[in-house]
Design a protein around this motif. Structure first.
Motif, PDB file in Angstrom:
ATOM      1  N   VAL A   1       0.842  -1.193   0.000  1.00  0.00           N
ATOM      2  CA  VAL A   1       0.000   0.000   0.000  1.00  0.00           C
ATOM      3  C   VAL A   1       0.880   1.246   0.000  1.00  0.00           C
ATOM      4  N   THR A   2       0.363   2.318  -0.587  1.00  0.00           N
ATOM      5  CA  THR A   2       1.046   3.603  -0.515  1.00  0.00           C
ATOM      6  C   THR A   2       0.870   4.178   0.889  1.00  0.00           C
ATOM      7  N   THR A   3       1.644   5.198   1.194  1.00  0.00           N
ATOM      8  CA  THR A   3       1.547   5.828   2.515  1.00  0.00           C
ATOM      9  C   THR A   3       0.156   6.389   2.753  1.00  0.00           C
ATOM     10  N   ARG A   4      -0.421   7.041   1.732  1.00  0.00           N
ATOM     11  CA  ARG A   4      -1.744   7.647   1.942  1.00  0.00           C
ATOM     12  C   ARG A   4      -2.825   6.584   2.104  1.00  0.00           C
ATOM     13  N   ALA A   5      -2.675   5.433   1.452  1.00  0.00           N
ATOM     14  CA  ALA A   5      -3.633   4.349   1.655  1.00  0.00           C
ATOM     15  C   ALA A   5      -3.479   3.761   3.056  1.00  0.00           C
ATOM     16  N   GLN A   6      -2.231   3.661   3.520  1.00  0.00           N
ATOM     17  CA  GLN A   6      -1.972   3.155   4.871  1.00  0.00           C
ATOM     18  C   GLN A   6      -2.634   4.042   5.903  1.00  0.00           C
ATOM     19  N   LEU A   7      -2.502   5.350   5.746  1.00  0.00           N
ATOM     20  CA  LEU A   7      -3.109   6.286   6.695  1.00  0.00           C
ATOM     21  C   LEU A   7      -4.626   6.240   6.636  1.00  0.00           C
ATOM     22  N   ALA A   8      -5.171   6.031   5.445  1.00  0.00           N
ATOM     23  CA  ALA A   8      -6.625   5.984   5.289  1.00  0.00           C
ATOM     24  C   ALA A   8      -7.212   4.654   5.745  1.00  0.00           C
ATOM     25  N   GLY A   9      -6.399   3.602   5.712  1.00  0.00           N
ATOM     26  CA  GLY A   9      -6.917   2.274   6.034  1.00  0.00           C
ATOM     27  C   GLY A   9      -7.882   1.775   4.978  1.00  0.00           C
ATOM     28  N   ALA A  10      -7.757   2.303   3.762  1.00  0.00           N
ATOM     29  CA  ALA A  10      -8.687   1.960   2.681  1.00  0.00           C
ATOM     30  C   ALA A  10      -7.989   2.157   1.344  1.00  0.00           C
ATOM     31  N   VAL A  11      -8.419   1.386   0.351  1.00  0.00           N
ATOM     32  CA  VAL A  11      -7.827   1.427  -0.984  1.00  0.00           C
ATOM     33  C   VAL A  11      -8.924   1.636  -2.018  1.00  0.00           C
ATOM     34  N   ASN A  12      -8.704   2.562  -2.945  1.00  0.00           N
ATOM     35  CA  ASN A  12      -9.665   2.750  -4.041  1.00  0.00           C
ATOM     36  C   ASN A  12      -9.045   2.555  -5.420  1.00  0.00           C
ATOM     37  N   THR A  13      -7.744   2.276  -5.478  1.00  0.00           N
ATOM     38  CA  THR A  13      -7.051   2.100  -6.750  1.00  0.00           C
ATOM     39  C   THR A  13      -6.110   0.907  -6.650  1.00  0.00           C
ATOM     40  N   LEU A  14      -6.218  -0.003  -7.636  1.00  0.00           N
ATOM     41  CA  LEU A  14      -5.386  -1.204  -7.665  1.00  0.00           C
ATOM     42  C   LEU A  14      -4.465  -1.161  -8.880  1.00  0.00           C
ATOM     43  N   VAL A  15      -3.181  -1.422  -8.636  1.00  0.00           N
ATOM     44  CA  VAL A  15      -2.170  -1.423  -9.700  1.00  0.00           C
ATOM     45  C   VAL A  15      -1.474  -2.775  -9.698  1.00  0.00           C
ATOM     46  N   PRO A  16      -1.551  -3.530 -10.811  1.00  0.00           N
ATOM     47  CA  PRO A  16      -0.872  -4.840 -10.848  1.00  0.00           C
ATOM     48  C   PRO A  16       0.638  -4.684 -10.955  1.00  0.00           C
ATOM     49  N   LEU A  17       1.351  -5.453 -10.153  1.00  0.00           N
ATOM     50  CA  LEU A  17       2.815  -5.398 -10.142  1.00  0.00           C
ATOM     51  C   LEU A  17       3.439  -6.632 -10.774  1.00  0.00           C
TER      52      LEU A  17
END
Length: 274
Positions: A75-91
């Motif tokens: 997760v990105t830092t901002r997703a970690q702080l939010a505790g939520a994800v709205n965008t998925l990127v395949p690695l």
């Protein structure tokens, strides 16, 4: 052709396909952006199937943002702080990066589109749920003077303040709330979706310099009407935030893409207004 989707329930009326197709036209690429209706029990399987079949990226809307946070590899830092994800990127190799672009979408709309200064400004966020969590850190990062969280339950607001651990944050119930003169007041509750007013006295709401509702529609939302009745002159809905958070996601999938989000906002405004 690259395939993208938005996972949600409901999702039939999502504007995401229109927004991302408009972005694709701006930079001259072809993509297929679909809607994926799923359920809480089927969400992880639906995501895995989509990316196994070659999906290039996905957005996640209600009510799956917390599930997405638990599902991703990184997760990105901002997703970690939010505790939520709205965008998925395949690695690759079945791994996914999760981001949350809601907060940066709000910040971009306020600053770029609506010409509202955040630096050294008092901000009040109404609500202490997932929508509020997603925007708090980006607001703080942009130098607000203070950030107040108000909620029906002070305990829930206080828990959010404690989790974010920032000295600029304060927690109150709606009835305890004192709005600083000229503050930006942001509605992150679901009240406008149900047509309910938020229990804040008009004489208190009148202190706001700007009112912003994350919900959008053809007509002013219930909270926007409440603010207008209180005498607030500068009142906005969340359509610009929707487009800007989509733009931030699009730029994660198309590095270096330069987008004219204001053009897309204007077109959507015309569409939803009939």
């Amino acid at each position: 052709m690259a395939i993208f989707t938005v996972f949600g329930n409901p999702v039939a009326h999502s504007l995401s396909p229109q927004i991302h197709q408009a972005f694709a036209q701006q930079i001259g690429v072809e993509l297929n952006y679909t809607r994926s209706l799923t359920s809480a029990s089927g969400f992880s399987r639906a995501v895995a199937k989509f990316f196994r079949s070659g999906g290039a990226g996905a957005n996640v809307t209600v009510p799956f943002k917390q599930q997405a946070f638990e599902l991703v590899t990184y997760v990105t830092t901002r997703a970690q702080l939010a505790g939520a994800v709205n965008t998925l990127v395949p690695l690759g190799y079945g791994q996914l990066l999760g981001d949350n672009t809601d907060g940066i979408g709000l910040v971009r709309d306020l600053q770029k589109n609506l010409q509202q200064t955040l630096a050294n400004r008092d901000v009040v966020v109404l609500g202490a749920g997932g929508a509020a969590r997603g925007v708090i850190a980006p607001l703080i990062e942009h130098g607000v003077a203070s950030l107040t969280i108000a909620n029906r339950s002070r305990e829930r607001a206080a828990n959010l303040v404690e989790q974010m651990a920032d000295l600029k944050l304060r927690a109150f119930t709606f009835k305890q709330l004192t709005i600083p003169s000229g503050a930006i007041v942001i509605n992150a509750t679901s009240a406008s979706l149900t047509g309910h007013e938020i229990p804040i006295e008009n004489n208190e709401l009148a202190n706001a310099g700007c009112v912003y509702d994350m919900v959008y529609g053809a007509q002013p939302t219930a909270f926007m009407q409440q603010a207008q009745q209180a005498g607030v002159a500068t009142v906005y809905d969340g359509l610009g935030m929707l487009v800007e958070q989509a733009g931030a996601a699009f730029q994660m999938w198309h590095e270096g893409a330069k987008l004219d989000t204001q053009k897309v906002i204007q077109k959507l405004r015309e569409t939803i207004s009939g």
